[in-house]
Design a protein around this motif. Sequence first.
Motif, mmCIF file in Angstrom:
data_model
loop_
_atom_site.group_PDB
_atom_site.id
_atom_site.type_symbol
_atom_site.label_atom_id
_atom_site.label_comp_id
_atom_site.label_asym_id
_atom_site.label_seq_id
_atom_site.Cartn_x
_atom_site.Cartn_y
_atom_site.Cartn_z
ATOM 1 N N PRO A 168 0.797 -1.238 0.000
ATOM 2 C CA PRO A 168 0.000 0.000 0.000
ATOM 3 C C PRO A 168 0.824 1.278 0.000
ATOM 4 O O PRO A 168 0.306 2.358 -0.296
ATOM 5 C CB PRO A 168 -0.822 -0.103 1.299
ATOM 6 N N GLY A 169 2.101 1.188 0.341
ATOM 7 C CA GLY A 169 2.883 2.392 0.567
ATOM 8 C C GLY A 169 3.024 3.299 -0.635
ATOM 9 O O GLY A 169 3.014 4.527 -0.512
ATOM 10 N N ARG A 170 3.201 2.718 -1.803
ATOM 11 C CA ARG A 170 3.378 3.539 -3.008
ATOM 12 C C ARG A 170 2.145 4.406 -3.246
ATOM 13 O O ARG A 170 2.267 5.600 -3.551
ATOM 14 C CB ARG A 170 3.643 2.639 -4.214
ATOM 15 N N ALA A 171 0.948 3.813 -3.083
ATOM 16 C CA ALA A 171 -0.282 4.585 -3.259
ATOM 17 C C ALA A 171 -0.411 5.663 -2.183
ATOM 18 O O ALA A 171 -0.858 6.780 -2.466
ATOM 19 C CB ALA A 171 -1.490 3.656 -3.226
ATOM 20 N N VAL A 172 -0.013 5.342 -0.947
ATOM 21 C CA VAL A 172 -0.063 6.333 0.126
ATOM 22 C C VAL A 172 0.863 7.506 -0.202
ATOM 23 O O VAL A 172 0.492 8.682 -0.042
ATOM 24 C CB VAL A 172 0.328 5.689 1.469
ATOM 25 N N CYS A 173 2.076 7.212 -0.673
ATOM 26 C CA CYS A 173 3.025 8.279 -1.014
ATOM 27 C C CYS A 173 2.472 9.188 -2.105
ATOM 28 O O CYS A 173 2.582 10.426 -2.024
ATOM 29 C CB CYS A 173 4.355 7.671 -1.454
ATOM 30 N N TYR A 174 1.885 8.598 -3.144
ATOM 31 C CA TYR A 174 1.335 9.405 -4.228
ATOM 32 C C TYR A 174 0.083 10.166 -3.787
ATOM 33 O O TYR A 174 -0.134 11.308 -4.204
ATOM 34 C CB TYR A 174 1.013 8.528 -5.440
ATOM 35 N N THR A 175 -0.744 9.570 -2.931
ATOM 36 C CA THR A 175 -1.933 10.260 -2.441
ATOM 37 C C THR A 175 -1.549 11.509 -1.664
ATOM 38 O O THR A 175 -2.137 12.584 -1.848
ATOM 39 C CB THR A 175 -2.761 9.314 -1.551
ATOM 40 N N LEU A 176 -0.562 11.382 -0.788
ATOM 41 C CA LEU A 176 -0.094 12.541 -0.028
ATOM 42 C C LEU A 176 0.528 13.584 -0.949
ATOM 43 O O LEU A 176 0.298 14.791 -0.793
ATOM 44 C CB LEU A 176 0.926 12.094 1.018
ATOM 45 N N LEU A 177 1.302 13.129 -1.919
ATOM 46 C CA LEU A 177 1.967 14.056 -2.832
ATOM 47 C C LEU A 177 0.943 14.811 -3.676
ATOM 48 O O LEU A 177 1.064 16.033 -3.880
ATOM 49 C CB LEU A 177 2.928 13.279 -3.716
ATOM 50 N N ARG A 178 -0.079 14.103 -4.147
ATOM 51 C CA ARG A 178 -1.100 14.759 -4.967
ATOM 52 C C ARG A 178 -1.910 15.780 -4.168
ATOM 53 O O ARG A 178 -2.400 16.762 -4.727
ATOM 54 C CB ARG A 178 -2.038 13.723 -5.586
ATOM 55 N N ALA A 179 -2.059 15.546 -2.872
ATOM 56 C CA ALA A 179 -2.831 16.468 -2.046
ATOM 57 C C ALA A 179 -2.165 17.836 -1.929
ATOM 58 O O ALA A 179 -2.840 18.853 -1.809
ATOM 59 C CB ALA A 179 -3.037 15.870 -0.652
#
Length: 241
Positions: A22-33
């Motif tokens: 799940p970490g890659r999606a979490v990193c991109y979700t935070l970055l996109r925010a």
Amino acid sequence: MRLRVGVSTSAHAIPWKRVLEPGRAVCYTLLRAAAPVLADRLHEQGFGRHGMVPFGYSGPVFPQARKRRGVYAAGGRGYLELGSPLPEVVAAWSVALAGRDLLDWGGVALRVHGISLVETAVERGSARLRTRTPVVMKGSGRDDGGERSTRQAWVLPTEPEFHHYFEQNLRRKAESLDLAPDVSLEQISWVGPKRSFAVGDGLKLGASVEAELKGNPLVLNAIRDWGLGQANSAGFGWVAA
């Protein structure tokens, strides 16, 4: 640069296939925010001349969780680390995390208890780096006769091709950051057990290592915050602080 995110969970374990995935999606979700343009550019094109994705993460760690055979122990207070040699990536994560109470780690709820900057630096021309997660490295995929037999030839640190491809990866990372590829692998001083973890495109095989590197401190610091080996944006090769 790297962030340590204080977390807690009521879950007693995390399924092995959800430890890193799940970490890659979490990193991109935070970055996109906080930095959507940067997030899209890294996702679609990568960064630098080699199109690599310059970030990594540790996976959740719960030091006080009771260890049990066959499961990844969780529970109580712990932490998650995120890192990148690009300050703008770490700054965006910081902004996004400041407004979050929860992270969804593949169905496991992680409550956020604050963030801090982990300030450790390589000041000399050598470093001994030990990874918390397995280093994965793709080799030539050629058999003893020199014919290519597979495109998914994961090589372990004890195998002959590892040193060459590992060192090549270090230099590609330096070039991606427009730094002179002044870095070399002196030796692998420790190898952990062989492990495989699930990611979006199947299982990746590797082992944790302690690597002694020599080179420009700027390059060594960037690699420390990015990770060793390939697939760092999937959580592999994370260097313990």
